[in-house]
Design a protein around this motif. Structure first.
Motif, mmCIF file in Angstrom:
data_model
loop_
_atom_site.group_PDB
_atom_site.id
_atom_site.type_symbol
_atom_site.label_atom_id
_atom_site.label_comp_id
_atom_site.label_asym_id
_atom_site.label_seq_id
_atom_site.Cartn_x
_atom_site.Cartn_y
_atom_site.Cartn_z
ATOM 1 N N ARG A 1 29.775 -3.900 81.629
ATOM 2 C CA ARG A 1 30.542 -3.171 82.625
ATOM 3 C C ARG A 1 30.644 -3.944 83.938
ATOM 4 N NH1 ARG A 1 27.229 2.410 82.179
ATOM 5 N NH2 ARG A 1 25.539 0.862 82.200
ATOM 6 N N ASP A 2 31.747 -3.761 84.615
ATOM 7 C CA ASP A 2 31.990 -4.465 85.870
ATOM 8 C C ASP A 2 30.953 -4.069 86.912
ATOM 9 O OD1 ASP A 2 33.525 -6.123 87.642
ATOM 10 O OD2 ASP A 2 34.257 -4.284 88.587
ATOM 11 N N ARG A 3 30.377 -5.087 87.558
ATOM 12 C CA ARG A 3 29.411 -4.942 88.635
ATOM 13 C C ARG A 3 28.041 -4.443 88.156
ATOM 14 N NH1 ARG A 3 31.607 -6.286 93.217
ATOM 15 N NH2 ARG A 3 29.665 -5.745 94.293
ATOM 16 N N TRP A 4 27.834 -4.359 86.845
ATOM 17 C CA TRP A 4 26.538 -3.988 86.304
ATOM 18 C C TRP A 4 25.782 -5.242 85.881
ATOM 19 C CZ3 TRP A 4 24.352 0.948 85.541
ATOM 20 C CH2 TRP A 4 25.184 2.029 85.863
ATOM 21 N N SER A 5 24.457 -5.211 86.015
ATOM 22 C CA SER A 5 23.634 -6.332 85.568
ATOM 23 C C SER A 5 22.271 -5.818 85.125
ATOM 24 C CB SER A 5 23.462 -7.375 86.683
ATOM 25 O OG SER A 5 22.837 -6.805 87.813
ATOM 26 N N MET A 6 21.687 -6.533 84.169
ATOM 27 C CA MET A 6 20.397 -6.156 83.634
ATOM 28 C C MET A 6 19.265 -6.622 84.558
ATOM 29 S SD MET A 6 21.196 -4.618 80.805
ATOM 30 C CE MET A 6 19.497 -4.409 80.228
ATOM 31 N N VAL A 7 18.237 -5.783 84.680
ATOM 32 C CA VAL A 7 16.986 -6.206 85.308
ATOM 33 C C VAL A 7 16.200 -6.940 84.237
ATOM 34 C CG1 VAL A 7 14.872 -5.440 86.432
ATOM 35 C CG2 VAL A 7 17.037 -4.262 86.901
ATOM 36 N N GLY A 8 15.793 -8.163 84.517
ATOM 37 C CA GLY A 8 15.348 -9.076 83.476
ATOM 38 C C GLY A 8 14.182 -8.648 82.620
ATOM 39 N N THR A 9 13.212 -7.945 83.167
ATOM 40 C CA THR A 9 11.981 -7.630 82.444
ATOM 41 C C THR A 9 11.967 -6.164 82.041
ATOM 42 O OG1 THR A 9 10.830 -9.282 83.772
ATOM 43 C CG2 THR A 9 9.461 -7.710 82.585
ATOM 44 N N PRO A 10 11.518 -5.851 80.806
ATOM 45 C CA PRO A 10 11.447 -4.438 80.404
ATOM 46 C C PRO A 10 10.406 -3.678 81.205
ATOM 47 C CG PRO A 10 10.439 -5.834 78.738
ATOM 48 C CD PRO A 10 11.116 -6.752 79.702
ATOM 49 N N LEU A 11 10.593 -2.379 81.323
ATOM 50 C CA LEU A 11 9.605 -1.544 81.997
ATOM 51 C C LEU A 11 8.264 -1.650 81.281
ATOM 52 C CD1 LEU A 11 11.848 1.583 82.627
ATOM 53 C CD2 LEU A 11 10.960 0.029 84.372
ATOM 54 N N LEU A 12 7.197 -1.581 82.039
ATOM 55 C CA LEU A 12 5.853 -1.752 81.483
ATOM 56 C C LEU A 12 5.356 -0.403 80.973
ATOM 57 C CD1 LEU A 12 4.303 -4.148 84.153
ATOM 58 C CD2 LEU A 12 5.612 -4.702 82.091
ATOM 59 N N LEU A 13 5.599 -0.172 79.685
ATOM 60 C CA LEU A 13 5.197 1.066 79.036
ATOM 61 C C LEU A 13 4.286 0.750 77.867
ATOM 62 C CD1 LEU A 13 8.758 2.641 78.931
ATOM 63 C CD2 LEU A 13 6.912 3.348 80.464
ATOM 64 N N ASP A 14 3.602 1.755 77.396
ATOM 65 C CA ASP A 14 2.713 1.572 76.249
ATOM 66 C C ASP A 14 3.529 1.711 74.977
ATOM 67 O OD1 ASP A 14 0.572 1.331 74.563
ATOM 68 O OD2 ASP A 14 -0.102 3.400 74.814
ATOM 69 N N THR A 15 4.265 0.650 74.649
ATOM 70 C CA THR A 15 5.116 0.670 73.456
ATOM 71 C C THR A 15 4.771 -0.512 72.578
ATOM 72 O OG1 THR A 15 6.839 -0.636 74.541
ATOM 73 C CG2 THR A 15 7.018 1.762 74.698
ATOM 74 N N SER A 16 5.214 -0.418 71.341
ATOM 75 C CA SER A 16 5.000 -1.522 70.403
ATOM 76 C C SER A 16 6.326 -1.890 69.778
ATOM 77 C CB SER A 16 4.010 -1.117 69.302
ATOM 78 O OG SER A 16 4.489 -0.004 68.582
ATOM 79 N N GLY A 17 6.645 -3.183 69.749
ATOM 80 C CA GLY A 17 7.895 -3.632 69.137
ATOM 81 C C GLY A 17 9.011 -3.703 70.146
ATOM 82 N N GLU A 18 9.886 -4.706 70.000
ATOM 83 C CA GLU A 18 10.937 -4.918 70.994
ATOM 84 C C GLU A 18 12.001 -3.847 70.972
ATOM 85 O OE1 GLU A 18 14.235 -5.848 70.389
ATOM 86 O OE2 GLU A 18 14.070 -5.891 68.231
ATOM 87 N N VAL A 19 12.137 -3.099 69.868
ATOM 88 C CA VAL A 19 13.141 -2.038 69.828
ATOM 89 C C VAL A 19 12.866 -1.015 70.917
ATOM 90 C CG1 VAL A 19 14.050 -0.125 68.457
ATOM 91 C CG2 VAL A 19 13.627 -2.318 67.375
ATOM 92 N N GLN A 20 11.589 -0.773 71.209
ATOM 93 C CA GLN A 20 11.230 0.231 72.206
ATOM 94 C C GLN A 20 11.245 -0.306 73.633
ATOM 95 O OE1 GLN A 20 9.416 0.129 69.156
ATOM 96 N NE2 GLN A 20 10.697 1.831 68.511
ATOM 97 N N GLU A 21 11.617 -1.556 73.834
ATOM 98 C CA GLU A 21 11.639 -2.095 75.185
ATOM 99 C C GLU A 21 12.755 -1.452 75.997
ATOM 100 O OE1 GLU A 21 9.845 -6.596 74.469
ATOM 101 O OE2 GLU A 21 11.950 -6.308 74.960
ATOM 102 N N ALA A 22 12.369 -0.661 76.966
ATOM 103 C CA ALA A 22 13.342 -0.007 77.843
ATOM 104 C C ALA A 22 13.644 -0.917 79.024
ATOM 105 C CB ALA A 22 12.801 1.327 78.322
#
Length: 547
Positions: free
Chosen positions: A171-192
């Motif tokens: 989307r125009d003017r949108w950009s990702m914050v590079g690092t996933p939030l630090l949560l107690d998750t396992s596996g990259e699918v759950q990376e928020a």
């Protein structure tokens, strides 16, 4: 008498001025008056700005924990950061937002976001009102209390949540914050991951497809991408054991599509269903954005319809179409609300130069998913009568509009689930028939409607390992309609028939001769050459294989 009047007027004026000052002073405790806004903070991007952000966590087994904050103050992004996979916990992002004209004198505007365990300032001193502040889940925010902050194109005006190590935001003017939030998750699918919009929101560019100056136009049909939330797992990949046996479905699929976009340089992309692999896409938005990013980056218009798997994940068809319609370079439309399905529409391709006449009309229709009457007709759904009536009425109306075009106008159609007529093994065809045709058990007559309205070809997806074009003739045995399969492109869907290599079909259109040539390109092996190249339309009509 005159002096008394003048004195009274003067007193009233002074009282009025005092009142204005008092009102301004009192009002300034709560907001900045409009005149002050105009002088101090011109609004280049009217609307909301973000003043704070936080993350809440809650336990499903602790009745006293909650992921809710005061809804009058905080807006919750309605995506569980654990993708509802957590047995014990859930977590949500909340943002505090205000309209620019409601900002108080001491309000701070969000200007930057970072994620990590350490303070992003790395010990460097900054202005007191623009230092990094810590929030839960490794979130760091920087806010500014300067009056001009909300007017800056760096001001953050929206926050969204996407998932997976390969998450992107087209989307125009949108950009990702590079690092996933630090949560107690396992596996990259759950990376928020957070995505943020800066500055003024804008409408996506309106693109009108047009025949090029040489009279040529190329369509790339991408079928059955089967993208996941996260990188996904390969099914039936060929060759087995490539790259040490490591196969991530979505990166390999998207790399294949990207290569052909750059080599073939199509003018239009048709996504013919099952872009999203619903059962492995608990966040469909993240999957959709991955394919859209390829086309947006190259400024290529694209049009999509749904398959039977797209809405088996987090979003129904209507919400997905709302999302896709708003993306840059998308031509997709929900279509009329009073007929069955979502995504019944057409795309006009204009003639070369500055002509306002259509040279090609491309019809796209929703073939739905599974049979609504499994007892009588097992398997898959069919195009409904009101859809066929809409198509016929639209085609007849457009024929009148196309009368001003002095060359041969052509009509094409794309669907996801094949028509029952694809089942006829006696039809002349070119390309491989590797698996059973999973067409609807009920024939609602769409093939006949296509022939009646002069459509020269229809192409579908759905049966991944089928990749042929079959010629359907009319009653006097004259070629009438080419019925093609695209072949499956995505490694997230099945492909285990006869060593099937993923492929993509192209339609190379020459309006000078009203000719359509079709061919396929494959992902592995003979990747540089066209496979099963054939002319299927000449002079604006379907022709047999012998011509």
């Amino acid at each position: 008498m005159t002096r008394r009047i003048v004195r009274t007027i003067t007193q009233l004026a002074a009282l009025t001025a005092l009142t204005i000052v008092v009102v301004y002073f009192l009002d300034n405790q709560f907001r900045v008056l409009p005149s002050a806004i105009h002088n101090v903070m011109p609004a280049h991007h009217p609307g909301l700005v973000i003043t704070d952000i936080t993350v809440t966590s809650c336990s499903h087994i602790n009745l006293f924990s909650s992921c809710k904050l005061d809804a009058n103050v905080w807006h919750r992004v309605e995506k569980d950061l654990y993708l509802r996979s957590g047995w014990v916990s859930s977590a949500y992002v909340h943002v505090k937002r205000k309209k620019e004209e409601e900002l108080l004198a001491d309000d701070k505007v969000l200007v930057d976001i970072s994620v990590g365990r350490l303070d992003p300032s790395n010990g460097q001193k900054g202005e007191a009102d623009e230092r990094w502040e810590s929030r839960p889940a490794g979130l760091w925010i920087k806010r500014s209390a300067k009056r001009h902050a909300s007017d800056s194109q760096d001001a953050i005006t929206a926050v969204d949540v996407l998932f997976g190590a390969d998450a992107v935001d087209p989307r125009d003017r949108w950009s990702m914050v590079g690092t996933p939030l630090l949560l107690d998750t396992s596996g990259e699918v759950q990376e928020a991951r957070l995505s943020v919009r800066r500055g003024k929101p804008s409408s996506p560019p309106k693109v009108i497809p047009r025949i090029d100056g040489n009279g040529k136009f190329k369509i790339m049909q991408v079928a059955d991408l089967h993208l996941s939330t996260g990188t996904g797992h390969c099914r039936d990949e060929q060759p087995v054991g490539l790259n040490g046996g490591k196969c991530e479905a979505d990166p390999r699929t998207l790399e294949f599509v990207s290569r052909l976009l750059d080599e073939e340089k199509p003018d239009l992309i048709i996504l013919s269903g099952d872009q999203v692999n619903g059962e492995t896409a608990p966040d469909a938005q993240s999957a959709i954005f991955k394919y859209a990013e390829l086309f947006v980056e190259r400024k290529i218009p694209y049009a999509s319809i749904f398959g039977n798997h797209d809405d088996e994940g987090s979003l129904p068809r209507a919400q997905q179409m709302d999302l896709v319609e708003a993306l840059p370079y998308s031509l997709s439309l929900a279509g009329p609300e009073d007929i069955d399905g979502v995504g019944n529409y057409y795309v006009e391709v204009l003639a070369r130069g500055g002509s306002k006449h259509s040279a090609l009309t491309i019809y796209l229709l929703d073939t739905h998913a599974y049979s609504p009457d499994e007892h009588s007709f097992k398997g898959y759904d069919w195009l409904k009568k009101n859809q066929i009536n809409w198509f016929k009425e639209t085609a007849q109306d457009l024929k009148k509009a196309h009368q001003g075009y002095t060359h041969i106008h052509m009509d094409l159609a794309f669907i996801h689930i094949p028509l029952p007529e694809y089942n006829d093994e006696a039809l002349p065809r070119k390309g491989a028939w590797r698996e059973g045709v999973t067409a609807p058990g009920f024939n609602s007559g769409f093939r006949d409607a296509l022939v009646e309205e002069g459509v020269v070809l229809v192409s579908c997806g759905h049966d991944h390992a089928n990749e042929y074009c079959a010629l359907s003739s009319n009653e006097n045995d004259n070629p009438a309609l080419w019925m093609c399969y695209a072949g499956g492109a995505g490694f997230g869907g099945y492909g285990g028939y006869g060593g099937y290599h993923r492929r993509i079909r192209f339609f190379d259109i020459d309006m000078n001769e009203a000719r359509i040539t079709t061919y396929k390109r494959i992902e592995y092996g003979d990747t540089e050459h066209r496979v099963d190249e054939q002319i299927i339309v000449e002079g604006g009509r379907a022709i047999s294989l012998q011509e």
